[in-house]
Write a protein that holds these residues in place. Structure first.
Motif, PDB file in Angstrom:
ATOM      1  N   PHE A 121      43.556  34.277  56.485  1.00 50.53           N
ATOM      2  CA  PHE A 121      44.495  33.887  57.342  1.00 50.53           C
ATOM      3  C   PHE A 121      45.818  33.385  56.738  1.00 50.53           C
ATOM      4  O   PHE A 121      46.671  33.137  57.392  1.00 50.53           O
ATOM      5  N   THR A 122      45.969  33.560  55.639  1.00 51.26           N
ATOM      6  CA  THR A 122      47.179  33.028  54.768  1.00 51.26           C
ATOM      7  C   THR A 122      48.126  33.894  54.102  1.00 51.26           C
ATOM      8  O   THR A 122      49.045  33.871  53.920  1.00 51.26           O
ATOM      9  N   GLU A 123      47.480  35.158  54.170  1.00 46.16           N
ATOM     10  CA  GLU A 123      48.030  36.548  53.674  1.00 46.16           C
ATOM     11  C   GLU A 123      48.311  37.533  54.631  1.00 46.16           C
ATOM     12  O   GLU A 123      47.905  37.740  55.557  1.00 46.16           O
ATOM     13  N   ALA A 124      49.345  38.359  54.182  1.00 43.68           N
ATOM     14  CA  ALA A 124      49.686  39.676  55.104  1.00 43.68           C
ATOM     15  C   ALA A 124      48.595  40.953  54.606  1.00 43.68           C
ATOM     16  O   ALA A 124      47.682  40.728  53.853  1.00 43.68           O
ATOM     17  N   ASP A 125      49.079  42.133  55.086  1.00 46.33           N
ATOM     18  CA  ASP A 125      48.094  43.065  54.983  1.00 46.33           C
ATOM     19  C   ASP A 125      48.239  43.544  53.257  1.00 46.33           C
ATOM     20  O   ASP A 125      49.189  43.140  52.607  1.00 46.33           O
ATOM     21  N   SER A 126      47.354  44.133  52.806  1.00 45.51           N
ATOM     22  CA  SER A 126      47.708  44.853  51.387  1.00 45.51           C
ATOM     23  C   SER A 126      46.535  46.029  51.427  1.00 45.51           C
ATOM     24  O   SER A 126      45.854  46.258  52.055  1.00 45.51           O
ATOM     25  N   ARG A 127      47.032  46.609  50.127  1.00 46.96           N
ATOM     26  CA  ARG A 127      46.192  48.053  50.068  1.00 46.96           C
ATOM     27  C   ARG A 127      44.717  47.628  49.371  1.00 46.96           C
ATOM     28  O   ARG A 127      43.891  48.147  49.313  1.00 46.96           O
ATOM     29  N   GLU A 128      44.770  46.529  48.712  1.00 50.85           N
ATOM     30  CA  GLU A 128      43.585  45.851  48.093  1.00 50.85           C
ATOM     31  C   GLU A 128      42.737  45.091  49.334  1.00 50.85           C
ATOM     32  O   GLU A 128      43.142  43.942  49.625  1.00 50.85           O
ATOM     33  N   PRO A 129      41.405  45.411  49.617  1.00 48.64           N
ATOM     34  CA  PRO A 129      40.874  44.661  50.721  1.00 48.64           C
ATOM     35  C   PRO A 129      40.712  43.062  50.412  1.00 48.64           C
ATOM     36  O   PRO A 129      40.639  42.515  51.451  1.00 48.64           O
ATOM     37  N   GLU A 130      40.360  42.803  49.165  1.00 48.47           N
ATOM     38  CA  GLU A 130      40.016  41.585  49.033  1.00 48.47           C
ATOM     39  C   GLU A 130      41.354  40.681  49.263  1.00 48.47           C
ATOM     40  O   GLU A 130      41.480  39.412  49.282  1.00 48.47           O
ATOM     41  N   GLN A 131      42.482  41.179  49.096  1.00 51.56           N
ATOM     42  CA  GLN A 131      43.823  40.564  49.217  1.00 51.56           C
ATOM     43  C   GLN A 131      44.559  40.569  50.688  1.00 51.56           C
ATOM     44  O   GLN A 131      45.438  40.036  51.117  1.00 51.56           O
ATOM     45  N   ALA A 132      43.744  41.366  51.647  1.00 48.95           N
ATOM     46  CA  ALA A 132      44.377  41.835  52.808  1.00 48.95           C
ATOM     47  C   ALA A 132      43.962  40.457  53.836  1.00 48.95           C
ATOM     48  O   ALA A 132      42.837  40.044  53.872  1.00 48.95           O
ATOM     49  N   GLY A 133      45.040  39.999  54.529  1.00 51.89           N
ATOM     50  CA  GLY A 133      44.913  39.070  55.436  1.00 51.89           C
ATOM     51  C   GLY A 133      45.519  39.506  56.750  1.00 51.89           C
ATOM     52  O   GLY A 133      46.348  40.675  56.965  1.00 51.89           O
ATOM     53  N   ILE A 134      45.613  38.690  57.870  1.00 51.51           N
ATOM     54  CA  ILE A 134      46.026  38.751  59.026  1.00 51.51           C
ATOM     55  C   ILE A 134      47.282  38.041  59.658  1.00 51.51           C
ATOM     56  O   ILE A 134      47.694  38.045  60.617  1.00 51.51           O
ATOM     57  N   ARG A 135      47.874  37.282  58.526  1.00 53.95           N
ATOM     58  CA  ARG A 135      48.642  36.199  58.806  1.00 53.95           C
ATOM     59  C   ARG A 135      50.140  37.168  59.287  1.00 53.95           C
ATOM     60  O   ARG A 135      50.788  36.780  60.201  1.00 53.95           O
TER      61      ARG A 135
END
Length: 426
Positions: free
Chosen positions: A190-204
Motif C-alpha cells: 500500500f505504500t509503494e508503486a510498481d516494481s520489477r521485483e515482486p516483493e517491492q511491488a505495491g499499488i499506491r
C-alpha cells in the motif's frame, strides 16, 4: 361437470404448471449465478490474502566504511552513491561461511531483496554515525523465499521441479530456527508503486493514478452530463429532428465498445491536441467521454420522474422556467442523478480497454504527484501483474483485484444508500 368447466380447469392446471416451471427456472438461474460468484470470489480471496503478508529476514550487517569507500567527512552525494549491496553480500556470506560455490554464493545474496541496499543507504544518510558499526536489520525477503514461507512451494517436490533448491532450504531452515525469518503485514503493498521485483511491488501508484483520473472524469462528465440532460428534458424543442438525432446518438454511444473511446482519445486528444500520453489527464478525458451517455440517460430518467404537478405549481406561483427547473425539478431529481453518476463513475473505475490505447499500460515505478505525471490505474496494474511470470505476482494480482472490488462495492453501496435515503414516491 360440463365440458366447458373441464376445459377451463385443464387450462388452469397447464397455466399453473407453466408458472411453477418458470419460477423454478428463475430460482435455478439465481442459484447457478450465486454458485459461480462464490467460486470466483473464493478463488480470488484464496490467492490474494497471502499478499497482505510479507516475509522479512534479520541480517547482522557491518557497515564497513572501507568497503563503502566512505569517511566521516563524506558528502551526501558520496553517501548516496556508495555500493551498499557489497556490505549486504558480505554480511550474508559471514552468516553462512561454509558456502563457497560461486553459484550458491549468488543464490545466498538473493535471499534478501535488492531493496536491502537502499534501506541501509537511507539509514546511513539519515545517521552517518552508524558507519563502522554492526547491528541487526530486518529486510524484505526475496520473492521465492516469501512464496515458500507462505506454503506455495512444496519442498517434497524433486529439486529440479521447484525454484527453491535444497541448499536454499537448508539456509531457510537455519534462519527459521534462529528466529531470523518472520511474516508481517505487507505495508509495501500500500505504500509503494510498481516494481520489477515482486516483493517491492505495491499499488499506491495505481491508486493515486485512479484517484487523479476519476477526479478529472468527475469534474468533466458530471456537470456536462447533468446540463445536457436538463436541456434535453426541459428546454429542448419537442419533435425537432436535430434534438431527435442527438437523443439517438446518446443512446447509441451508451452501447459503443469502450475501446472505441480509447481510439477516439488517441486520435483526437493525443495526435491532434498533443495531450501527454499515459497521464491521468488523458485518462480522465477519455473516461469522461465514455461516462457521459450513462450520466445523461440516468439524469434524464430522474428528471422525467418528477411529477408535472410540481412544475405546474411553481409556474402557477409566478416562477420562471429557469427558476422552476433549478429550484424545484433538479433538487427533487438529484437522488436519481447522484445514483446514475456514481454507477457511471464505478463503471469508469473498472475500465481497462480505453486506457490501453492511450499508453496507460506503461510500467511506472513512481507515484504520480499530479494529473500530468505518468501513471497507471488499478485495472491496468492488475492486467500488468497478471501477465508477469513470477509466482509472487499471482497473489498480488488477486490482492489488487480485492482492493478494486472493495472500491466498486463501496461506490455501489453509496449509490443504493443515496437512493433509499432521498427516494420519493409519487
Amino acid at each position: 361437470m360440463n365440458k366447458s368447466t373441464q376445459i377451463v380447469e385443464a387450462g388452469l392446471k397447464k397455466r399453473y404448471a407453466r408458472e411453477k416451471r418458470f419460477r423454478m427456472f428463475g430460482l435455478i438461474s439465481i442459484l447457478i449465478s450465486l454458485a459461480f460468484l462464490v467460486v470466483l470470489l473464493t478463488d480470488i480471496i484464496s490467492k490474494g490474502y497471502p499478499a497482505f503478508q510479507q516475509t522479512y529476514i534479520k541480517v547482522d550487517v557491518t557497515i564497513d566504511s572501507k568497503t563503502l569507500g566512505l569517511t566521516a567527512d563524506s558528502t551526501e552525494d558520496e553517501l548516496y552513491t556508495a555500493s551498499y549491496s557489497r556490505i549486504i553480500r558480505d554480511s550474508l556470506r559471514a552468516k553462512f561461511p561454509e558456502v563457497t560455490d560461486r553459484k550458491q554464493r549468488r543464490a545466498l545474496t538473493n535471499l534478501v531483496s535488492k531493496s536491502a541496499a537502499y534501506d541501509i543507504r537511507d539509514k546511513v544518510i539519515a545517521n552517518p554515525s552508524i558507519l563502522d558499526t554492526t547491528a541487526s536489520y530486518w529486510f524484505l525477503a526475496k520473492d521465492d523465499v516469501d512464496v515458500f514461507m507462505k506454503g506455495n512451494i512444496d519442498r517434497d517436490l524433486p529439486e529440479d521441479d521447484r525454484r527453491v533448491k535444497d541448499y536454499q532450504l537448508g539456509w531457510i531452515d537455519q534462519l527459521v530456527a534462529e528466529n531470523r525469518l518472520e511474516k508481517r503485514f505487507n505495508t509495501v503493498l500500500f505504500t509503494e508503486a510498481d516494481s520489477r521485483e515482486p516483493e517491492q511491488a505495491g499499488i499506491r501508484g495505481a491508486l493515486m493514478g485512479s484517484l487523479f483520473t476519476m477526479l478529472i472524469t468527475m469534474f468533466l462528465a458530471v456537470p456536462i452530463g447533468v446540463a445536457s440532460a436538463t436541456y434535453l428534458e426541459e428546454f429542448a424543442p419537442q419533435n425537432n429532428k436535430w434534438v431527435d438525432m442527438i437523443e439517438i446518438n446518446i443512446n447509441n454511444l451508451a452501447a459503443v465498445p469502450s475501446i472505441v473511446f480509447g481510439l477516439l482519445g488517441l486520435a483526437v486528444y493525443i495526435n491532434f491536441f498533443g495531450v501527454p500520453r499515459s497521464t491521468p489527464l488523458i485518462g480522465g478525458l477519455v473516461l469522461a467521454l465514455m461516462t457521459l451517455p450513462t450520466i445523461i440517460i440516468a439524469s434524464r430518467a430522474a428528471i422525467k420522474a418528477v411529477p408535472p404537478s410540481m412544475r405546474e405549481a411553481a409556474l402557477g406561483l409566478g416562477a420562471s422556467k429557469v427558476q422552476t427547473v433549478f429550484q424545484h425539478v433538479l433538487p427533487t431529481a438529484m437522488p436519481g442523478i447522484l445514483t446514475g453518476t456514481i454507477i457511471g463513475m464505478a463503471q469508469a473505475l473498472g475500465e481497462t480497454a480505453p486506457l490501453l490505447m492511450i499508453g496507460m499500460i506503461a510500467f511506472v515505478s513512481d507515484v504520480p504527484q499530479g494529473i500530468l505525471d505518468p501513471s497507471t490505474v488499478m485495472p491496468v496494474q492488475i492486467y500488468l501483474w497478471s501477465d508477469s511470470p513470477e509466482r509472487a505476482f499471482t497473489e498480488r494480482t488477486s490482492a489488487a483485484i480485492m482492493v478494486l472490488l472493495a472500491f466498486l462495492i463501496t461506490m455501489n453501496l453509496i449509490a443504493i444508500m443515496l437512493r433509499k435515503r432521498f427516494e420519493q414516491r409519487w
